[in-house]
Design a protein around this motif. Structure first.
Motif, mmCIF file in Angstrom:
data_model
loop_
_atom_site.group_PDB
_atom_site.id
_atom_site.type_symbol
_atom_site.label_atom_id
_atom_site.label_comp_id
_atom_site.label_asym_id
_atom_site.label_seq_id
_atom_site.Cartn_x
_atom_site.Cartn_y
_atom_site.Cartn_z
ATOM 1 N N HIS A 154 -10.403 6.659 -9.265
ATOM 2 C CA HIS A 154 -11.650 6.223 -8.627
ATOM 3 C C HIS A 154 -11.743 6.810 -7.217
ATOM 4 O O HIS A 154 -11.770 6.092 -6.218
ATOM 5 N N TRP A 155 -11.817 8.128 -7.170
ATOM 6 C CA TRP A 155 -11.847 8.833 -5.885
ATOM 7 C C TRP A 155 -13.133 8.575 -5.118
ATOM 8 O O TRP A 155 -13.213 8.853 -3.928
ATOM 9 N N ASP A 156 -14.143 8.005 -5.775
ATOM 10 C CA ASP A 156 -15.356 7.597 -5.077
ATOM 11 C C ASP A 156 -15.073 6.427 -4.132
ATOM 12 O O ASP A 156 -15.885 6.126 -3.248
ATOM 13 N N LYS A 157 -13.925 5.788 -4.262
ATOM 14 C CA LYS A 157 -13.532 4.689 -3.376
ATOM 15 C C LYS A 157 -12.618 5.160 -2.239
ATOM 16 O O LYS A 157 -12.097 4.329 -1.484
ATOM 17 N N ALA A 158 -12.394 6.455 -2.129
ATOM 18 C CA ALA A 158 -11.437 6.976 -1.146
ATOM 19 C C ALA A 158 -11.777 6.563 0.283
ATOM 20 O O ALA A 158 -10.869 6.349 1.092
ATOM 21 N N ASP A 159 -13.054 6.423 0.606
ATOM 22 C CA ASP A 159 -13.428 6.051 1.976
ATOM 23 C C ASP A 159 -12.962 4.641 2.346
ATOM 24 O O ASP A 159 -12.854 4.314 3.522
ATOM 25 N N LYS A 160 -12.635 3.812 1.356
ATOM 26 C CA LYS A 160 -12.127 2.467 1.629
ATOM 27 C C LYS A 160 -10.664 2.499 2.069
ATOM 28 O O LYS A 160 -10.192 1.584 2.743
ATOM 29 N N TYR A 161 -9.943 3.553 1.676
ATOM 30 C CA TYR A 161 -8.491 3.595 1.867
ATOM 31 C C TYR A 161 -7.988 4.750 2.732
ATOM 32 O O TYR A 161 -6.854 4.680 3.221
ATOM 33 N N LEU A 162 -8.772 5.801 2.874
ATOM 34 C CA LEU A 162 -8.341 6.999 3.607
ATOM 35 C C LEU A 162 -9.280 7.277 4.770
ATOM 36 O O LEU A 162 -10.501 7.179 4.610
ATOM 37 N N THR A 163 -8.722 7.678 5.916
ATOM 38 C CA THR A 163 -9.570 8.067 7.044
ATOM 39 C C THR A 163 -10.259 9.393 6.718
ATOM 40 O O THR A 163 -9.813 10.139 5.840
ATOM 41 N N GLU A 164 -11.300 9.674 7.438
ATOM 42 C CA GLU A 164 -12.020 10.938 7.217
ATOM 43 C C GLU A 164 -11.136 12.140 7.524
ATOM 44 O O GLU A 164 -11.179 13.139 6.835
ATOM 45 N N ARG A 165 -10.289 12.031 8.564
ATOM 46 C CA ARG A 165 -9.461 13.185 8.956
ATOM 47 C C ARG A 165 -8.179 13.306 8.145
ATOM 48 O O ARG A 165 -7.427 14.250 8.314
ATOM 49 N N TYR A 166 -7.860 12.398 7.271
ATOM 50 C CA TYR A 166 -6.654 12.313 6.452
ATOM 51 C C TYR A 166 -5.830 13.603 6.477
ATOM 52 O O TYR A 166 -6.187 14.599 5.855
ATOM 53 N N TRP B 155 2.757 7.251 3.735
ATOM 54 C CA TRP B 155 1.455 7.238 4.394
ATOM 55 C C TRP B 155 1.597 6.645 5.790
ATOM 56 O O TRP B 155 2.336 5.688 5.991
ATOM 57 N N ARG B 156 0.880 7.220 6.739
ATOM 58 C CA ARG B 156 0.771 6.656 8.087
ATOM 59 C C ARG B 156 -0.608 6.045 8.206
ATOM 60 O O ARG B 156 -1.612 6.669 7.831
ATOM 61 N N PHE B 157 -0.670 4.825 8.730
ATOM 62 C CA PHE B 157 -1.919 4.079 8.786
ATOM 63 C C PHE B 157 -2.486 4.005 10.191
ATOM 64 O O PHE B 157 -1.755 3.873 11.168
ATOM 65 N N VAL B 158 -3.806 4.109 10.253
ATOM 66 C CA VAL B 158 -4.568 3.931 11.492
ATOM 67 C C VAL B 158 -5.737 3.012 11.160
ATOM 68 O O VAL B 158 -6.512 3.306 10.231
ATOM 69 N N ASP B 159 -5.828 1.918 11.860
ATOM 70 C CA ASP B 159 -6.930 0.966 11.672
ATOM 71 C C ASP B 159 -7.128 0.568 10.210
ATOM 72 O O ASP B 159 -8.252 0.518 9.703
ATOM 73 N N GLY B 160 -6.023 0.327 9.509
ATOM 74 C CA GLY B 160 -6.107 -0.194 8.151
ATOM 75 C C GLY B 160 -6.335 0.826 7.051
ATOM 76 O O GLY B 160 -6.480 0.456 5.886
ATOM 77 N N LYS B 161 -6.359 2.114 7.416
ATOM 78 C CA LYS B 161 -6.544 3.156 6.403
ATOM 79 C C LYS B 161 -5.442 4.200 6.530
ATOM 80 O O LYS B 161 -4.922 4.438 7.620
ATOM 81 N N ALA B 162 -5.115 4.835 5.408
ATOM 82 C CA ALA B 162 -4.140 5.925 5.430
ATOM 83 C C ALA B 162 -4.750 7.102 6.176
ATOM 84 O O ALA B 162 -5.858 7.545 5.864
ATOM 85 N N ASP B 163 -4.012 7.599 7.173
ATOM 86 C CA ASP B 163 -4.497 8.683 8.020
ATOM 87 C C ASP B 163 -3.674 9.962 7.849
ATOM 88 O O ASP B 163 -4.110 11.033 8.238
ATOM 89 N N GLU B 164 -2.484 9.817 7.271
ATOM 90 C CA GLU B 164 -1.605 10.975 7.096
ATOM 91 C C GLU B 164 -0.720 10.716 5.891
ATOM 92 O O GLU B 164 -0.361 9.572 5.607
ATOM 93 N N HIS B 165 -0.351 11.795 5.188
ATOM 94 C CA HIS B 165 0.403 11.664 3.944
ATOM 95 C C HIS B 165 1.459 12.758 3.819
ATOM 96 O O HIS B 165 1.194 13.917 4.111
ATOM 97 N N TRP B 166 2.650 12.340 3.376
ATOM 98 C CA TRP B 166 3.733 13.254 3.047
ATOM 99 C C TRP B 166 4.204 12.927 1.634
ATOM 100 O O TRP B 166 4.170 11.784 1.211
ATOM 101 N N ASP B 167 4.676 13.943 0.927
ATOM 102 C CA ASP B 167 5.347 13.725 -0.352
ATOM 103 C C ASP B 167 6.339 14.850 -0.557
ATOM 104 O O ASP B 167 6.535 15.695 0.318
ATOM 105 N N SER B 168 6.985 14.873 -1.713
ATOM 106 C CA SER B 168 8.007 15.881 -1.963
ATOM 107 C C SER B 168 7.502 17.028 -2.828
ATOM 108 O O SER B 168 8.301 17.747 -3.429
ATOM 109 N N ALA B 169 6.195 17.235 -2.873
ATOM 110 C CA ALA B 169 5.618 18.293 -3.712
ATOM 111 C C ALA B 169 5.963 19.680 -3.178
ATOM 112 O O ALA B 169 6.049 19.902 -1.967
#
Length: 171
Positions: free
Chosen positions: A68-80, A153-167
């Motif tokens: 449900h990527w249409d909900k991304a604005d609820k969980y991710l910052t714009e600058r992610y 994930w690093r959070f800013v104001d309740g949303k994920a703002d940065e992401h790391w993984d092992s890809a």
């Protein structure tokens, strides 16, 4: 002179230890197993950590598992900020990666996540989830082994703002 002898002796001991480990047969590590109650790992008595863990849970359930990527604005910052080498930074970039590149299709959002979670840690503004990852043994494709995949994930104001993984590229 004594210092030099100690240094040489220490270097020789380290070299011998390294060689002895290199000659040992490679045995499987302990299997990585999923937690019996993954949902409990996404809670904390600390209100800020609990809020960040809950958003992390929804990112996994609603976005990654249900598409449900249409909900991304609820969980991710714009600058992610994205550190996965396969997806662009920015909320729009990660949405495009999953919807246009990976062609993820929407599914009903389940009550609980299905991903095999081994652990969740939260500290400050970071939440890390360790997932059980089963892969084929390169020496014997008929066998598999488990290892750990992680997302942080690093959070800013309740949303994920940065992401790391092992890809790696292309994964």
């Amino acid at each position: 002179m004594i210092r030099r002898i100690r240094t040489i002796a220490l270097g020789s001991a380290l070299a011998m230890a390294t060689l002895s480990f290199a000659t040992l047969p490679a045995h499987a590590q302990e299997a990585v197993v999923k937690a019996p109650d993954a949902e409990a790992l996404f809670t904390s008595p600390d209100p800020k950590l609990n809020a960040n863990k809950q958003v992390t849970y929804k990112i996994i359930r609603d976005l990654l598992e249900a598409g449900h990527w249409d909900k991304a604005d609820k969980y991710l910052t714009e600058r992610y900020i994205q550190h996965n080498p396969n997806a662009a930074s920015g909320r729009d970039g990660v949405v495009k990666f999953f919807t246009d590149v990976m062609k993820v299709q929407k599914k009903p959002i389940p009550d609980k996540i299905s991903s095999p979670v081994a652990f969740v840690t939260a500290e400050g503004d970071l939440v890390t989830v360790g997932f059980v990852r089963e892969v084929k043994d390169p020496k014997d494709p008929a066998k598999t082994y488990t290892t750990t995949w992680f997302d942080t994930w690093r959070f800013v104001d309740g949303k994920a703002d940065e992401h790391w993984d092992s890809a790696l590229k292309g994964q």
